[in-house]
Scaffold this motif. Structure first.
Motif, PDB file in Angstrom:
ATOM      1  N   GLN A 291      -0.541   8.693  -0.025  1.00  0.00           N
ATOM      2  CA  GLN A 291       0.773   8.134   0.333  1.00  0.00           C
ATOM      3  C   GLN A 291       0.488   6.502   0.594  1.00  0.00           C
ATOM      4  O   GLN A 291      -0.510   6.148   0.786  1.00  0.00           O
ATOM      5  CB  GLN A 291       1.353   8.727   1.531  1.00  0.00           C
ATOM      6  N   ASP A 292       1.788   5.850   0.305  1.00  0.00           N
ATOM      7  CA  ASP A 292       1.662   4.180   0.627  1.00  0.00           C
ATOM      8  C   ASP A 292       1.712   4.257   1.934  1.00  0.00           C
ATOM      9  O   ASP A 292       2.801   4.573   2.572  1.00  0.00           O
ATOM     10  CB  ASP A 292       2.920   3.844  -0.100  1.00  0.00           C
ATOM     11  N   THR A 293       0.770   3.660   2.526  1.00  0.00           N
ATOM     12  CA  THR A 293       0.738   3.527   4.155  1.00  0.00           C
ATOM     13  C   THR A 293       0.523   1.887   4.568  1.00  0.00           C
ATOM     14  O   THR A 293      -0.041   1.510   5.488  1.00  0.00           O
ATOM     15  CB  THR A 293      -0.439   4.130   4.796  1.00  0.00           C
ATOM     16  N   ARG A 294       1.153   0.941   3.731  1.00  0.00           N
ATOM     17  CA  ARG A 294       1.219  -0.367   4.048  1.00  0.00           C
ATOM     18  C   ARG A 294       1.359  -0.718   5.281  1.00  0.00           C
ATOM     19  O   ARG A 294       1.010  -1.396   5.891  1.00  0.00           O
ATOM     20  CB  ARG A 294       1.818  -1.146   2.726  1.00  0.00           C
TER      21      ARG A 294
ATOM     22  N   ILE B 265      -3.171   8.429   3.817  1.00  0.00           N
ATOM     23  CA  ILE B 265      -3.817   7.653   2.929  1.00  0.00           C
ATOM     24  C   ILE B 265      -4.743   8.601   2.071  1.00  0.00           C
ATOM     25  O   ILE B 265      -4.606   8.634   0.755  1.00  0.00           O
ATOM     26  CB  ILE B 265      -4.887   6.836   3.418  1.00  0.00           C
TER      27      ILE B 265
ATOM     28  N   THR C 221      -4.791  -2.430   2.704  1.00  0.00           N
ATOM     29  CA  THR C 221      -4.342  -1.396   3.529  1.00  0.00           C
ATOM     30  C   THR C 221      -5.240  -0.624   4.089  1.00  0.00           C
ATOM     31  O   THR C 221      -5.284   0.086   5.270  1.00  0.00           O
ATOM     32  CB  THR C 221      -3.392  -0.333   2.500  1.00  0.00           C
TER      33      THR C 221
END
Length: 397
Positions: free
Chosen positions: A319-322, A315, A249
């Motif tokens: 936070q989840d930034t997939r 990021i 990611t």
């Protein structure tokens, strides 16, 4: 001039140091040695650059301070990488060690043994050794389940056989973090990461191709009966695939500043050329068709940079930034290439000549729509994530 985004106080300090290093050390060195876009600089010259950059506090600046870096946030890293790339220096990628330096190992410090840190990772940080990441094979690109390189345990060693293809940074590297199958029946859990030194018997390297990006960037690694001590397994047997995916990611996002930096070069070159090139008694910058192209280039560049920095900030906030990282990689690679394409259009026939900035940038940016996950792979990630949320909890905004 493109929009100036600023980072933290520490980040701005490092950016200023990088600009000074490039203008007062790297560019004069390039001029002294006649380095152009197609040059193949000697390893002695490159090692000298790596060591000078390390002494200047730039080589490995992206690492945490406890690893010898400058403790930059992802946001600051993006701004720094973009600056370095946008500088136009022919050897800019070597300033931060992008082709085999600390950025490739920093996230693995926590799983490396003390012996591995001393023998492999810390020498990379000190600009004494270089590394590449070897996953891709002739029949296995994005699909790691198709790996055919094998590692069979034999006493205190593993015996490796296989062929790695199109490995970026391999021509500069002293060793590879190399993925091999240790259990053919375990799927991704059967892939193990090894530290493979290139001076081991049975390791050969070469290339029967010249990539669009030019020579000395990629190479193949062939292993025939290579004995690697079990102490060189990284992270434990069966953990290779997950190690490779652990930073995907962030890594997708951190390729974006290279693309936007190249796009900045294209836009600047096109704008400067348009003000100099005379047609029908005036600079072509006075023609509305050229102005519209420049306007579209500037708008798309701003959008790409804004997306990249938004994801970087998220990021840094944990936070989840997939999917957002995949979006940024997709958008930056596609729009940066479109900018490079228009830059050549502005230049006309001059832009088609090998050796010009816009021609070289065009080739480099075409590559980024494929490497580190094609645009189609990014779209898969984005769509799957969106549809999963849609079916599970409804659309979240």
């Amino acid at each position: 001039m493109y929009e100036y985004f600023s980072g933290s106080e520490n980040g701005e300090r490092v950016r200023a140091e990088a600009r000074d290093f490039i203008e007062n050390y790297l560019k004069p060195l390039e001029a002294e040695h006649g380095i152009d876009f197609e040059s193949e600089p000697s390893m002695d010259l490159l090692r000298g650059i790596w060591k000078a950059s390390r002494e200047a506090g730039l080589y490995g600046a992206q690492l945490p301070e406890e690893q010898g870096g400058r403790g930059l946030s992802v946001y600051d890293q993006c701004l720094l990488k973009e600056d370095v790339t946008a500088s136009g220096a022919k050897l800019a990628a070597h300033v931060l060690g992008e082709l085999g330096g600390p950025g490739r190992v920093g996230h693995l410090f926590h799983i490396a043994t003390e012996g591995q840190l001393e023998s492999h990772f810390l020498p990379v940080v000190r600009a004494e050794r270089t590394v590449c990441f070897a996953l891709t094979e002739p029949e296995a690109g994005s699909d790691a389940s198709r790996l055919t390189t094998t590692a069979v345990r034999d006493g205190d060693d593993y015996v490796l056989n296989g062929h790695k293809r199109f490995i970026s940074g391999a021509p500069y590297a002293d060793f590879a973090i190399l993925m091999a199958v240790t259990d053919a029946n375990a799927g991704p859990r059967g892939v193990t990461a090894f530290l493979v030194d290139f001076d081991l018997p049975g390791v050969t390297m070469g290339a029967d191709y010249t990539p669009i990006s030019g020579k000395r960037i990629h190479a193949d690694i062939v292993l025939k009966g290579v004995r690697v001590p079990a102490t060189q397994v990284l992270g434990g047997e069966g953990q290779g695939f997950f190690l490779g995916m652990s930073r995907i990611t962030v890594n997708r996002l951190l390729h974006c500043p290279t693309m936007t930096g190249l796009a900045i070069q294209s836009l600047d070159a096109a704008a400067h050329y348009a003000t100099r090139r005379q047609q029908f008694g005036q600079p072509i910058a006075g023609f509305q068709a050229i102005q519209h192209m420049l306007a579209d280039m500037a708008t798309e560049l701003h959008a790409a940079r804004s997306m990249m920095l938004d994801v970087a900030r998220r990021i840094d906030n944990g936070q989840d930034t997939r999917e957002a990282s995949a979006m940024s990689k997709l958008f930056c690679s596609e729009k940066a290439f479109a900018i490079a394409d228009r830059a050549i259009q502005v230049h006309g026939g001059v832009g088609l000549m090998q050796g010009s900035t816009v021609e070289w940038v065009f080739r480099m940016l075409r590559m980024y729509r494929i490497v580190t996950g094609t645009s189609e792979i990014q779209r898969n990630t984005i769509a799957k994530g969106y549809l999963k949320r849609l079916s599970g909890k409804g659309v979240q905004r």
